[in-house]
Design an enzyme around this catalytic site. Structure first.
Site, PDB file in Angstrom:
ATOM      1  N   THR A 115       0.824  -1.216   0.000  1.00  0.00           N
ATOM      2  CA  THR A 115       0.000   0.000   0.000  1.00  0.00           C
ATOM      3  C   THR A 115       0.860   1.270   0.000  1.00  0.00           C
ATOM      4  O   THR A 115       0.502   2.264  -0.624  1.00  0.00           O
ATOM      5  CB  THR A 115      -0.907   0.022   1.242  1.00  0.00           C
ATOM      6  OG1 THR A 115      -0.131  -0.417   2.350  1.00  0.00           O
ATOM      7  CG2 THR A 115      -2.102  -0.872   1.077  1.00  0.00           C
TER       8      THR A 115
ATOM      9  N   PHE B 123      -6.745   4.973   6.237  1.00  0.00           N
ATOM     10  CA  PHE B 123      -6.172   3.929   7.096  1.00  0.00           C
ATOM     11  C   PHE B 123      -7.243   3.173   7.876  1.00  0.00           C
ATOM     12  O   PHE B 123      -6.955   2.527   8.881  1.00  0.00           O
ATOM     13  CB  PHE B 123      -5.142   4.559   8.042  1.00  0.00           C
ATOM     14  CG  PHE B 123      -3.933   5.103   7.307  1.00  0.00           C
ATOM     15  CD1 PHE B 123      -2.928   4.249   6.878  1.00  0.00           C
ATOM     16  CD2 PHE B 123      -3.816   6.454   6.999  1.00  0.00           C
ATOM     17  CE1 PHE B 123      -1.817   4.721   6.181  1.00  0.00           C
ATOM     18  CE2 PHE B 123      -2.719   6.944   6.297  1.00  0.00           C
ATOM     19  CZ  PHE B 123      -1.723   6.070   5.889  1.00  0.00           C
TER      20      PHE B 123
ATOM     21  N   CYS C 210      -5.339   0.907  10.727  1.00  0.00           N
ATOM     22  CA  CYS C 210      -3.970   0.512  10.369  1.00  0.00           C
ATOM     23  C   CYS C 210      -2.980   0.754  11.506  1.00  0.00           C
ATOM     24  O   CYS C 210      -2.814   1.885  11.954  1.00  0.00           O
ATOM     25  CB  CYS C 210      -3.538   1.309   9.143  1.00  0.00           C
ATOM     26  SG  CYS C 210      -1.901   0.866   8.572  1.00  0.00           S
TER      27      CYS C 210
HETATM   28  C1  HEM Z   1      -0.154   4.064   2.727  1.00  0.00           C
HETATM   29  C2  HEM Z   1       0.020   2.916   3.357  1.00  0.00           C
HETATM   30  C3  HEM Z   1      -1.056   2.137   4.042  1.00  0.00           C
HETATM   31  C4  HEM Z   1      -2.415   2.167   3.871  1.00  0.00           C
HETATM   32  C5  HEM Z   1      -3.227   3.016   2.886  1.00  0.00           C
HETATM   33  C6  HEM Z   1      -2.988   1.202   4.799  1.00  0.00           C
HETATM   34  C7  HEM Z   1      -4.356   0.980   4.960  1.00  0.00           C
HETATM   35  C8  HEM Z   1      -4.890   0.128   5.899  1.00  0.00           C
HETATM   36  C9  HEM Z   1      -6.308  -0.033   6.159  1.00  0.00           C
HETATM   37  C10 HEM Z   1      -7.439   0.676   5.412  1.00  0.00           C
HETATM   38  C11 HEM Z   1      -6.446  -0.930   7.167  1.00  0.00           C
HETATM   39  C12 HEM Z   1      -7.775  -1.404   7.789  1.00  0.00           C
HETATM   40  C13 HEM Z   1      -8.321  -2.575   7.026  1.00  0.00           C
HETATM   41  C14 HEM Z   1      -9.686  -3.044   7.507  1.00  0.00           C
HETATM   42  O1  HEM Z   1     -10.376  -2.358   8.267  1.00  0.00           O
HETATM   43  O2  HEM Z   1     -10.076  -4.141   7.089  1.00  0.00           O
HETATM   44  C15 HEM Z   1      -5.118  -1.358   7.545  1.00  0.00           C
HETATM   45  C16 HEM Z   1      -4.848  -2.284   8.529  1.00  0.00           C
HETATM   46  C17 HEM Z   1      -3.571  -2.761   8.790  1.00  0.00           C
HETATM   47  N1  HEM Z   1      -2.379  -2.290   8.278  1.00  0.00           N
HETATM   48 FE1  HEM Z   1      -2.153  -0.777   6.970  1.00  0.00          FE
HETATM   49  N2  HEM Z   1      -1.963   0.606   5.495  1.00  0.00           N
HETATM   50  C18 HEM Z   1      -0.769   1.152   5.071  1.00  0.00           C
HETATM   51  C19 HEM Z   1       0.499   0.842   5.538  1.00  0.00           C
HETATM   52  C20 HEM Z   1       0.795  -0.135   6.452  1.00  0.00           C
HETATM   53  C21 HEM Z   1       2.116  -0.450   6.954  1.00  0.00           C
HETATM   54  C22 HEM Z   1       3.385   0.293   6.580  1.00  0.00           C
HETATM   55  C23 HEM Z   1       1.974  -1.512   7.809  1.00  0.00           C
HETATM   56  C24 HEM Z   1       3.018  -2.236   8.630  1.00  0.00           C
HETATM   57  C25 HEM Z   1       4.251  -1.838   8.795  1.00  0.00           C
HETATM   58  C26 HEM Z   1       0.561  -1.857   7.847  1.00  0.00           C
HETATM   59  C27 HEM Z   1       0.014  -2.884   8.575  1.00  0.00           C
HETATM   60  C28 HEM Z   1      -1.342  -3.041   8.790  1.00  0.00           C
HETATM   61  C29 HEM Z   1      -1.894  -4.067   9.673  1.00  0.00           C
HETATM   62  C30 HEM Z   1      -1.098  -5.117  10.431  1.00  0.00           C
HETATM   63  C31 HEM Z   1      -3.292  -3.881   9.675  1.00  0.00           C
HETATM   64  C32 HEM Z   1      -4.319  -4.664  10.485  1.00  0.00           C
HETATM   65  C33 HEM Z   1      -4.520  -3.960  11.811  1.00  0.00           C
HETATM   66  C34 HEM Z   1      -5.518  -4.662  12.729  1.00  0.00           C
HETATM   67  O3  HEM Z   1      -6.545  -5.145  12.261  1.00  0.00           O
HETATM   68  O4  HEM Z   1      -5.244  -4.679  13.920  1.00  0.00           O
HETATM   69  N3  HEM Z   1      -0.118  -0.997   7.020  1.00  0.00           N
HETATM   70  N4  HEM Z   1      -4.192  -0.693   6.770  1.00  0.00           N
END
Ligand code: HEM
Length: 480
Positions: A293, A421, A428
């Site tokens: 992402t 996010f 996130c």
């Molecule tokens: C521009 C970059 C990013 C965007 C747009 C993004 C977007 C998102 C979104 C929308 C979710 C929620 C998904 C849901 O509700 O089903 C999410 C969850 C998550 N993201 Fe990101 N993300 C980004 C970068 C990252 C990075 C750099 C990491 C790790 C180093 C990461 C790790 C995670 C994890 C582990 C979750 C699950 C969290 C949970 O449910 O506890 N993401 N992300």
């Protein structure tokens, strides 16, 4: 409808909307519905998100689509999404593409069901790995990976060659999460072709998306070959990740990075640790979620910067002013790039690279005071449309304007209108990591190069659960 309080609903396979939305007929749908097939006219398997944006424009802030007898409700109107952000009535729903990733990511943080104990355990153990202090610790490694990119881009600039933006951003972000989080070097910049990890990841993400576009019972038959390839891709991802973990165990420990946390840290209250199987799931989750992402976000941002010299000039002037001529900007100097950050926010507004998240009712309730939902009913929030709601962003919502993120403008908007996010407890965890990395890299690139767009390029967006500009190349000119 009476409101009865209960916990999130444990999954029982796919839940079509008919059962959970008693007044489904009041939610608009496309006019031409084919028997059995559903609303497939004008839809493509390759671009479900962009098709949904087209439907959204025609059908309004909440609408439904049906495919092969399954009914899906999409929500994007700002008021309805703000209601869905109420954590006392709604929670994350693990469905569709995310549920399709369970064979590879299991109960890892991203794909875990709300009721699975490993979600809370991993969240509590890993959250300190995303604190401000932790970010400052990752900064020098982020810089050193970015320098690998600029070495590579200097050669292209000197040779008058254009660069493959999404390809190079993927190398950069994979190396960044692998080295900062796991002390592992994939050697991406030394390779002519993507690392096999990336190819297998793209395979599993695309497969998870494709599974949504075939009738459930026929999927094993229609996607037999693709299914076999997917099994091989998952096996490869697991082999690579097992190697990373083995290396770490053999070395006796790293410097307190994410992998150390996963292997050694006990839960502060229960004293429990992640199991070996769960560590494997988490490593895959973080390597994938931690780079794909961010790579897309950087690629879209570079696309806009190459098209808009006025924006690039203003951002570059800020970098020159804030960083002066220090060779390596410090951690604190990145946060001071306010305008560069606005460029990134505006990019994520138009193209949130994780373009949807799903919410389910944790009790019987009425969405927006209008649409009754039974406990367990769910809807997909279509983030790119939320971010283009003219009622919030104005009549020029489709235009690129970083000024929308000036402090006064942000304060003037309602909460929950900008959600790249996600929302709530399952938002996130890597947000600060992504923002720090992306602002740092944009700052370094703006300071070093003028970007020239290919005049013949028209933005094409590839979908594989995430969004990515396809075929984007830019020319570079080294600055004085
Ligand atoms: C521009 C970059 C990013 C965007 C747009 C993004 C977007 C998102 C979104 C929308 C979710 C929620 C998904 C849901 O509700 O089903 C999410 C969850 C998550 N993201 Fe990101 N993300 C980004 C970068 C990252 C990075 C750099 C990491 C790790 C180093 C990461 C790790 C995670 C994890 C582990 C979750 C699950 C969290 C949970 O449910 O506890 N993401 N992300």
């Amino acid at each position: 409808m009476a409101e009865t309080t209960t916990r999130a609903v444990p999954p029982k396979g796919f839940r079509s909307a008919e059962r959970g939305w008693p007044e489904l007929h009041r939610i608009p749908r496309p006019p031409y519905r084919l028997p059995l097939l559903g609303d497939l006219i004008g839809a493509s398997r390759a671009t479900p998100v962009q098709d949904s944006l087209r439907y959204a424009r025609r059908l309004g802030p909440i609408f439904r689509r049906s495919a092969f007898g399954k009914e899906f409700v999409f929500t994007w109107g700002a008021e309805l999404v703000a209601d869905l952000a109420d954590e006392s009535r709604f929670a994350k729903h693990v469905g569709l593409g995310i549920a399709n990733l369970r064979p590879v990511a299991g109960d890892g943080l991203f794909t875990a069901y709300n009721h699975e104990p490993n979600w809370q355990l991993a969240h509590d153990v890993l959250a300190p790995g995303f604190s401000r202090e932790a970010m400052a610790g990752y900064h020098p490694m982020m810089l050193s990976v970015a320098e690998r990119l600029t070495e590579h881009w200097d050669l292209a600039a000197a040779g008058g060659r254009s660069v493959d933006v999404p390809g190079d951003m993927t190398k950069l972000t994979l190396e960044t999460i692998a080295r900062t989080g796991f002390g592992h070097d994939f050697g991406s910049f030394e390779r002519a072709r993507p690392h096999p990890f990336v190819s297998a990841m793209v395979g599993t993400l695309s497969h998870a998306q494709r599974l949504n576009s075939v009738p459930g019972p026929l999927a094993p038959l229609l996607l037999r070959r693709a299914g076999r390839r997917n099994v091989a891709d998952i096996a490869l991802l697991e082999r690579i990740v097992d190697g990373v973990v083995r290396e770490r165990r053999a070395s006796g420990g790293g410097d307190g990075d994410l992998l150390d946390r996963m292997l050694k840290t006990a839960h502060p209250e229960s004293g429990e640790r992640l199991s070996a199987e769960n560590v494997r799931r988490q490593v895959i989750t973080f390597l994938v979620a931690g780079h794909e992402t961010t790579s897309g976000a950087l690629s879209f941002a570079l696309h806009y910067l190459s098209l808009r010299p006025d924006v690039a000039e203003r951002a570059r002037a800020e970098v020159d002013r804030v960083w002066g001529d220090v060779a390596a900007p410090g951690y604190e100097q990145v946060a001071k790039l306010r305008y560069v950050r606005r460029v990134l926010d505006e990019t994520l507004r138009l193209w949130p690279t994780a373009p949807a998240f799903a919410r389910e009712a944790v009790r019987d309730t009425v969405l927006g005071g209008v649409h009754p939902m039974r406990r367990g009913a769910w809807t997909l929030v279509l983030t790119p449309m939320l971010h283009r709601d003219a009622g919030v962003w104005g009549a020029d919502a489709e235009g690129f304007d970083p000024g929308r993120f000036e402090v006064g403008a942000v304060r003037g908007r309602a909460p929950h209108v900008f959600k790249p996010f996600g929302t709530g407890a399952r938002a996130c965890i890597g947000r600060q990591f992504a923002l720090h990395e992306a602002v740092l890299v944009l700052g370094l690139l703006l300071r070093r190069y003028e970007l020239r767009a290919d005049p013949g390029y028209r933005l094409r967006v590839a979908e594989r659960l995430t969004l990515m500009p396809e075929g984007l190349r830019v020319w570079l000119e080294r600055r004085g």
